[in-house]
Design a protein around this motif. Sequence first.
Motif, PDB file in Angstrom:
ATOM      1  N   PRO A 255      55.181  -9.570  -1.293  1.00 35.84           N
ATOM      2  CA  PRO A 255      54.400 -10.489  -2.127  1.00 35.84           C
ATOM      3  C   PRO A 255      54.232  -9.930  -3.543  1.00 35.84           C
ATOM      4  O   PRO A 255      54.225  -8.701  -3.726  1.00 35.84           O
ATOM      5  N   TRP A 256      54.083 -10.792  -4.506  1.00 32.86           N
ATOM      6  CA  TRP A 256      53.949 -10.356  -5.900  1.00 32.86           C
ATOM      7  C   TRP A 256      52.825  -9.341  -6.074  1.00 32.86           C
ATOM      8  O   TRP A 256      52.978  -8.346  -6.769  1.00 32.86           O
ATOM      9  N   LYS A 257      51.676  -9.629  -5.443  1.00 33.21           N
ATOM     10  CA  LYS A 257      50.487  -8.808  -5.665  1.00 33.21           C
ATOM     11  C   LYS A 257      50.466  -7.534  -4.817  1.00 33.21           C
ATOM     12  O   LYS A 257      49.525  -6.740  -4.921  1.00 33.21           O
ATOM     13  N   LYS A 258      51.499  -7.342  -3.988  1.00 34.11           N
ATOM     14  CA  LYS A 258      51.508  -6.182  -3.106  1.00 34.11           C
ATOM     15  C   LYS A 258      52.816  -5.394  -3.193  1.00 34.11           C
ATOM     16  O   LYS A 258      53.224  -4.732  -2.228  1.00 34.11           O
ATOM     17  N   LYS A 259      53.480  -5.471  -4.337  1.00 38.13           N
ATOM     18  CA  LYS A 259      54.743  -4.743  -4.499  1.00 38.13           C
ATOM     19  C   LYS A 259      54.539  -3.233  -4.348  1.00 38.13           C
ATOM     20  O   LYS A 259      55.336  -2.541  -3.715  1.00 38.13           O
ATOM     21  N   GLY A 260      53.468  -2.726  -4.935  1.00 43.63           N
ATOM     22  CA  GLY A 260      53.179  -1.301  -4.834  1.00 43.63           C
ATOM     23  C   GLY A 260      52.869  -0.883  -3.415  1.00 43.63           C
ATOM     24  O   GLY A 260      53.289   0.187  -2.961  1.00 43.63           O
TER      25      GLY A 260
ATOM     26  N   HIS B  72      49.781   1.587  -3.531  1.00 41.13           N
ATOM     27  CA  HIS B  72      48.848   0.461  -3.454  1.00 41.13           C
ATOM     28  C   HIS B  72      47.920   0.440  -4.666  1.00 41.13           C
ATOM     29  O   HIS B  72      47.546  -0.636  -5.157  1.00 41.13           O
ATOM     30  N   LEU B  73      47.538   1.621  -5.147  1.00 40.29           N
ATOM     31  CA  LEU B  73      46.656   1.695  -6.313  1.00 40.29           C
ATOM     32  C   LEU B  73      47.294   1.063  -7.542  1.00 40.29           C
ATOM     33  O   LEU B  73      46.599   0.451  -8.364  1.00 40.29           O
ATOM     34  N   THR B  74      48.614   1.178  -7.677  1.00 39.42           N
ATOM     35  CA  THR B  74      49.279   0.584  -8.843  1.00 39.42           C
ATOM     36  C   THR B  74      49.179  -0.933  -8.851  1.00 39.42           C
ATOM     37  O   THR B  74      49.293  -1.565  -9.907  1.00 39.42           O
ATOM     38  N   ASP B  75      48.969  -1.551  -7.669  1.00 42.24           N
ATOM     39  CA  ASP B  75      48.763  -2.998  -7.620  1.00 42.24           C
ATOM     40  C   ASP B  75      47.434  -3.378  -8.267  1.00 42.24           C
ATOM     41  O   ASP B  75      47.258  -4.512  -8.731  1.00 42.24           O
ATOM     42  N   LYS B  76      46.514  -2.428  -8.303  1.00 47.50           N
ATOM     43  CA  LYS B  76      45.167  -2.689  -8.834  1.00 47.50           C
ATOM     44  C   LYS B  76      45.044  -2.340 -10.318  1.00 47.50           C
ATOM     45  O   LYS B  76      44.385  -3.060 -11.074  1.00 47.50           O
TER      46      LYS B  76
ATOM     47  N   GLY C 244      54.816   7.150  -5.688  1.00 48.95           N
ATOM     48  CA  GLY C 244      54.169   5.884  -5.371  1.00 48.95           C
ATOM     49  C   GLY C 244      54.279   4.869  -6.494  1.00 48.95           C
ATOM     50  O   GLY C 244      54.449   3.661  -6.257  1.00 48.95           O
ATOM     51  N   ALA C 245      54.203   5.332  -7.728  1.00 48.56           N
ATOM     52  CA  ALA C 245      54.321   4.434  -8.881  1.00 48.56           C
ATOM     53  C   ALA C 245      55.761   4.021  -9.149  1.00 48.56           C
ATOM     54  O   ALA C 245      56.023   2.909  -9.617  1.00 48.56           O
ATOM     55  N   GLN C 246      56.708   4.896  -8.856  1.00 52.37           N
ATOM     56  CA  GLN C 246      58.117   4.590  -9.111  1.00 52.37           C
ATOM     57  C   GLN C 246      58.616   3.420  -8.269  1.00 52.37           C
ATOM     58  O   GLN C 246      59.438   2.627  -8.731  1.00 52.37           O
ATOM     59  N   GLY C 247      58.130   3.310  -7.025  1.00 56.82           N
ATOM     60  CA  GLY C 247      58.604   2.269  -6.123  1.00 56.82           C
ATOM     61  C   GLY C 247      58.584   0.883  -6.732  1.00 56.82           C
ATOM     62  O   GLY C 247      59.599   0.186  -6.732  1.00 56.82           O
ATOM     63  N   PRO C 248      57.448   0.435  -7.277  1.00 65.08           N
ATOM     64  CA  PRO C 248      57.420  -0.884  -7.904  1.00 65.08           C
ATOM     65  C   PRO C 248      57.853  -0.877  -9.375  1.00 65.08           C
ATOM     66  O   PRO C 248      58.378  -1.880  -9.881  1.00 65.08           O
ATOM     67  N   TRP C 249      57.644   0.229 -10.080  1.00 63.45           N
ATOM     68  CA  TRP C 249      57.884   0.247 -11.525  1.00 63.45           C
ATOM     69  C   TRP C 249      59.370   0.200 -11.865  1.00 63.45           C
ATOM     70  O   TRP C 249      59.798  -0.577 -12.728  1.00 63.45           O
ATOM     71  N   PHE C 250      60.177   0.984 -11.197  1.00 60.80           N
ATOM     72  CA  PHE C 250      61.598   1.038 -11.532  1.00 60.80           C
ATOM     73  C   PHE C 250      62.298  -0.319 -11.356  1.00 60.80           C
ATOM     74  O   PHE C 250      63.039  -0.749 -12.242  1.00 60.80           O
ATOM     75  N   PRO C 251      62.104  -1.041 -10.250  1.00 58.96           N
ATOM     76  CA  PRO C 251      62.742  -2.353 -10.134  1.00 58.96           C
ATOM     77  C   PRO C 251      62.296  -3.338 -11.212  1.00 58.96           C
ATOM     78  O   PRO C 251      63.085  -4.191 -11.644  1.00 58.96           O
ATOM     79  N   GLU C 252      61.043  -3.220 -11.645  1.00 62.45           N
ATOM     80  CA  GLU C 252      60.509  -4.171 -12.626  1.00 62.45           C
ATOM     81  C   GLU C 252      61.024  -3.918 -14.033  1.00 62.45           C
ATOM     82  O   GLU C 252      60.857  -4.762 -14.916  1.00 62.45           O
ATOM     83  N   LEU C 253      61.648  -2.800 -14.259  1.00 65.29           N
ATOM     84  CA  LEU C 253      62.179  -2.490 -15.588  1.00 65.29           C
ATOM     85  C   LEU C 253      63.531  -3.154 -15.839  1.00 65.29           C
ATOM     86  O   LEU C 253      63.995  -3.194 -16.986  1.00 65.29           O
ATOM     87  N   PHE C 254      64.173  -3.698 -14.778  1.00 62.41           N
ATOM     88  CA  PHE C 254      65.526  -4.222 -14.909  1.00 62.41           C
ATOM     89  C   PHE C 254      65.633  -5.660 -14.410  1.00 62.41           C
ATOM     90  O   PHE C 254      64.864  -6.091 -13.544  1.00 62.41           O
TER      91      PHE C 254
END
Length: 445
Positions: A153-158, A299-303, A353-363
Motif C-alpha cells: 500500500p502507498w502508506k505502508k511502503k516502508g 515503518h518509521l519512515t512511513d510516518k 530500513g530507510a533504503q527499502g522505500p527510498w531507493f525505488p522512489e528515486l527512479f
Amino acid sequence: MSNEALTMRGPVHGTKDARRVALGSSVGAVIETYDFIGFGTAAALYFGTAFFPGADPVTGTLASFATLGVGFAARPLGGIIGGHLGDKLGRKPVLVASLVLMGLATFAIGLLPTYATVGLLAPALLVFVRIVQGLAFGAEWGGAILMSYEHAPWKKKGKYTGMVQAGFPVGLLLANLVFLFSVHLGNSWAWRIPFLGSIFLVIVGLIIRSKVPESPVFDEVKASGTIVKSPIVEVIKTDWRNIVRGIGLRIAETAGYAVSITYMISYLHTTGLSSKTETLVALSVAAAIGIFATAAWGHLTDKIGRRPLYIWSCAFAVLFAFPMFLLVNTGLSILIILTVIISYAVCQNSLAGAQGPWFPELFQAKTRASGASLAYQISATVSGFTPFITTLLFISFGWAGPAALFMLYALIGLAAAISTRETWGRRERQLADEATKSTPLTVNA
C-alpha cells in the motif's frame, strides 16, 4: 508530486498478495544473506589458515579479506544484469534465478579443498565461487525490494520493504548461530557445515518464491508498451545524479557495516579482546535485535519520511566512530555486546530500513530495477574491500585508523542524504491520505 506520479508506486491499498510477496522476498533475503555474510564470518575466523597459510596470521587475514572483497566487486555486474532483466522480463524471474545461483555457489564452498590438499588451486577455486556469489547477490536485492515495494500500500511502503530488509539480520543471525555451533567441530568442519547446510534453506526459498506473483507495476509498464530497450543506458542518461546520490547513501550503511561488524569481529579476535565464541554471541544478539529494529526503522519512515531518518542516523554514526572502538578496547563483554548492538541495530539497520522505500522512489518505474540496483550495488565494491583497507589502517595507525574510516563513511552518507530529495514528505503523505480515503478498498492489503 501529483497523484499520477504516486500511481507508479502500485495500487493505493496494495495488492491482496502484498504480505505474501513481502514474506517471499524476505525469505530469499534471509537465505542469500546467510550465504553471503557467512563467507565474511568464515573469512575473518577460518579462511586465512585454510586457504592462505603462512607464518604471519595478519597476512592470511588480509588475503581472506581480499577474497571477500572480490565478491563485492562482482555485485555491481550482478546488479546491472539483474536490473536489466528486472526491467525487461519482470522482477520474479530475477528473484528465482539469483537464489538458485547463490545456493549452488554457497554449497560448493563447503566442498572446496584447502591449500594443504591442492595448493594454489584452493584459493583460485575460492575466488571463482566468491565471484559467482557476488553476481547472485548483486541481482537479488533489486528484485526483492521492488516486488515488495510495488505490491505494498502507498502508506505502508516502508513497513513492507522493512520486512524484506529485516531478512538480512535474520540471515546474519542464522549464519552466526550455525558458526557458533560449528566452532566446536574443529577448524575444517567448523566452516564447511554452515555452507553445506545452506542447501536446505535454498530449497525452502525456491518453494516460496515460485508462488509469488509478478509486480503489478511491471505488469502495468509492460501493458502500456513502455518497456525500455536498454534500461541501464536509459537510467544512466536520465538519472545518473540519483545513482551517484544512492551510492553515497549506501556507502554509509554497507561500508560502515564492513568496519563496525565484518572487520570488528576480526579485530576483537586478533587483539585478544574477545574469543571466537564471545564475538559470535555478541553478533548473534545484535542480529536478533536487528530483525525488529530494521522493520521498525522502515515503518518509521512511513510516518516521518525517508530523508530525516537518514540524516539523523548518519550524524549519530559520525559521533559514534571513536567511542565504538574505545568501548570494545575495554575488553569487557557487556560493553563489547552493547557496542556491536548499537553499531548494527542503530547505525546500520536504520539506514537499511530507510533504503527499502527510498531507493525505488528515486527512479521511474520503467528503469526502477536498473537504477536502484546500480546505486545499491556499486557501493558494495567499496564495502567489499573495506575490511582489507581497515586492516592496513590498523597496522599503520592502530584502532584510530578504522575509527576514522568509519567516520568518513558516515560523513559521505550524511552529505548524500542532505543532497537527495525527500520522496515521502508531508505533501506526498497528504496526497496518499486523500487517495486512500477516496479509493474503495477492494483487496486485503
